[in-house]
Write an enzyme that holds these catalytic residues in place. Structure first.
Site, short mmCIF file in Angstrom:
data_model
loop_
_atom_site.label_atom_id
_atom_site.label_comp_id
_atom_site.label_asym_id
_atom_site.label_seq_id
_atom_site.Cartn_x
_atom_site.Cartn_y
_atom_site.Cartn_z
N GLY A 2 -3.78 -36.36 17.97
CA GLY A 2 -2.62 -36.30 18.85
C GLY A 2 -2.76 -37.21 20.06
O GLY A 2 -3.36 -38.29 19.99
N SER A 3 -2.23 -36.78 21.18
CA SER A 3 -2.13 -37.64 22.36
C SER A 3 -3.46 -37.96 23.03
O SER A 3 -3.51 -38.84 23.89
CB SER A 3 -1.17 -37.02 23.38
OG SER A 3 0.16 -37.04 22.88
N THR A 4 -4.54 -37.26 22.67
CA THR A 4 -5.85 -37.66 23.21
C THR A 4 -6.21 -39.07 22.73
O THR A 4 -6.97 -39.78 23.39
CB THR A 4 -6.96 -36.68 22.81
OG1 THR A 4 -6.99 -36.54 21.39
CG2 THR A 4 -6.75 -35.32 23.45
N PHE A 5 -5.62 -39.48 21.60
CA PHE A 5 -5.90 -40.81 21.06
C PHE A 5 -5.25 -41.90 21.92
O PHE A 5 -5.60 -43.08 21.80
CB PHE A 5 -5.39 -40.92 19.62
CG PHE A 5 -5.90 -42.12 18.88
CD1 PHE A 5 -7.18 -42.15 18.34
CD2 PHE A 5 -5.09 -43.24 18.71
CE1 PHE A 5 -7.65 -43.26 17.65
CE2 PHE A 5 -5.55 -44.36 18.02
CZ PHE A 5 -6.84 -44.37 17.49
N LYS A 6 -4.32 -41.51 22.79
CA LYS A 6 -3.70 -42.49 23.69
C LYS A 6 -4.73 -43.15 24.61
O LYS A 6 -4.49 -44.25 25.12
CB LYS A 6 -2.59 -41.82 24.50
CG LYS A 6 -1.38 -41.44 23.67
CD LYS A 6 -0.39 -40.57 24.44
CE LYS A 6 0.78 -40.16 23.54
NZ LYS A 6 1.68 -39.18 24.17
#
Length: 494
Positions: free
Chosen positions: A220-224
């Protein structure tokens, strides 16, 4: 001597020579192979009856062999704080080892070459061979904070926490829930132990699975964090660069649209604001602009697509596929689509940013020690895995992550008086339940502290929680746990 007697004598001599050759072969040349055979009960019994070395956290044994005289085996393997450390220690029983018990088996059993002198001294003194001790890198305060924080989310929780020392790669905490009691698997009542093992293996929640290293999910957004790093590294962006966003984004070569989980993503915002508000509509086109090749290269440099951890068995490889098409690349920008990661991998990514772009190989063994004096025979050592991005890139991403804790979605991880960097994530599973309903999303949180000189990087992953779907969020669920772990490390290291 007549011929019949001579014939019999030669035959007996040949039999004697054959017997001598066979005995020499079995006792010298083939001894190791025979000892290593799984069906050699004599050797297995002798090994199981030996004083096996302890597994230590600091100076405290969390696994040790206790002398007893209840049966033919002289020692019982026992585990302290069993549920908290089970995914790390594994268990040791007759003819079977898992976890650290397996990785360090030859040293713990006393058979390692580095313990030759100790075995020789034991032989001269007429004492039984003792196994060496293995000291782990685990910080007990961080481990307890991780275990207590994750356990507090409820009895049905499925998730993991990993904490790493950024500049060395030392694993400071590794927790996986649900868990199990290795004492019941090490019981000398093998029928009882096997029944417990069978019961565990049939549970849908898979308590024998170490989710910290053996489970990969959409991050999810931790990959941002990685997408931002790739954009800074390859496209020359900074934390103040203005990027397109907006309420929705249509995937290239597709009619499918991407939306945001939170409001506030204006059509033009800085990269820092995009991180703070976790704007999918900013990071999807950002990944497309960076390109599939550079996104893949950056992910691989941080540890994706690699086997880098062997101190516990079964590391699942985190994946960022090569050659993604534009829609797939866009989805990868915010950790969906074909991207999968383990908690260990996301902790490594975070530690790499904290360590000025340098990713250290994670390790769990701090030292192998002598059986009685606890003298270090072989210390653990740090190894650089890669320079994933430049130091200046890491600095820019750190600025964005600090702002996200100060004023964005990651505020639950804020520590008074300490500058914390962090990022939340809520990843759609893309799976269906047997009744056709959507499997609830996964909640993630990554962070490190203190941001100017990091001592700890942490990842919290929550795979399943018994709570309404609209209450599942990385910041709300994972942020407080990450905060507690970071505080524990900072308090214990000063």
């Amino acid at each position: 001597m007549n011929k019949p007697i001579r014939t019999v004598s030669i035959f007996c001599l040949l039999l004697f020579l054959a017997l001598a050759v066979n005995a020499t072969y079995l006792q010298y040349y083939h001894a190791s192979a025979l000892n290593d055979r799984a069906d050699n009960g004599r050797v297995a019994t002798a090994t199981y009856s030996r004083a096996r070395g302890a597994i230590l956290v600091g100076h405290t044994p969390i696994a040790e062999s206790v002398k007893e005289n209840k049966d033919q085996y002289k020692y019982q393997r026992t585990y302290r704080d069993p549920y908290m450390y089970a995914p790390v220690t594994g268990w040791y029983t007759f003819g079977n080892e898992t976890g650290m018990e397996r990785y360090e088996n030859s040293f713990l059993s006393g058979e390692d070459d580095s313990l030759f002198v100790n075995r020789l001294v034991d032989l001269v003194n007429g004492t039984a061979t003792k196994g060496g001790n293995v000291q782990l890198t685990i910080d007990p305060a961080a481990q307890k904070a991780a275990f207590d924080g994750l356990s507090a989310l409820g009895p049905d929780i499925e998730g993991a926490v990993v904490a790493i020392q950024p500049d060395t790669g030392k694993i400071l905490a590794m927790v996986s829930l649900p868990t199990f009691d290795p004492n019941k698997l090490a019981d000398h009542d093998f029928k009882k132990a096997n029944a417990y093992a069978t019961r565990l293996s049939k549970l849908k929640s898979q308590p024998l699975l170490n989710r910290a290293i053996q489970t990969t999910l959409a991050p999810g957004s931790t990959f941002k964090v990685l997408t931002a790093a790739a954009a800074v590294e390859h496209d020359g962006l900074t934390s103040t660069s203005v990027v397109p966003a907006g309420p929705s984004y249509t995937l290239p070569q597709s009619s499918n649209t991407v939306h945001n989980e939170v409001a506030g993503c204006l059509s033009k915002i800085t990269l820092t604001v995009a991180m703070m508000d976790s704007c999918n509509t900013a990071f999807a086109p950002l990944a497309v602009k960076v390109g599939a090749t550079d996104m893949h290269q950056t992910a691989t440099a941080f540890g994706f697509n690699q086997q880098y951890f062997d101190q516990l068995p079964g590391q699942a490889i985190s994946r960022y596929p090569a050659g993604l098409d534009p829609p797939g690349t866009a989805l990868s920008g915010f950790g969906q689509g074909s991207v999968t990661a383990s908690p260990l991998q996301m902790a490594m990514l975070t530690a790499g940013i904290a360590n000025h772009g340098v990713v250290m190989q994670p390790y769990l063994v701090n030292a192998e020690q002598s059986p009685t004096s606890f003298e270090t025979l072989k210390p653990g050592s740090s190894h650089q895995l890669s320079q994933a991005v430049s130091s200046s890139t890491a600095t820019e991403v750190t600025k964005m992550m600090v702002a996200t804790v100060q004023s964005g979605t990651a505020t639950p991880a804020a520590i008074p008086g300490i500058q914390v960097a962090g990022k939340t994530g809520t990843a759609q599973s893309g799976l269906k339940n047997p009744d056709g309903s959507e499997v609830p999303p996964y909640a993630w949180f990554v962070g490190f502290a203190p941001a100017p000189s990091p001592k700890v990087a942490v990842c919290v992953m929550i795979q399943h929680i018994n709570t309404p779907t609209d209450e599942i969020a990385g910041g709300k669920l994972g942020g407080p746990i990450a905060k507690a772990v970071m505080e524990a490390v900072l308090n214990s290291h000063g």
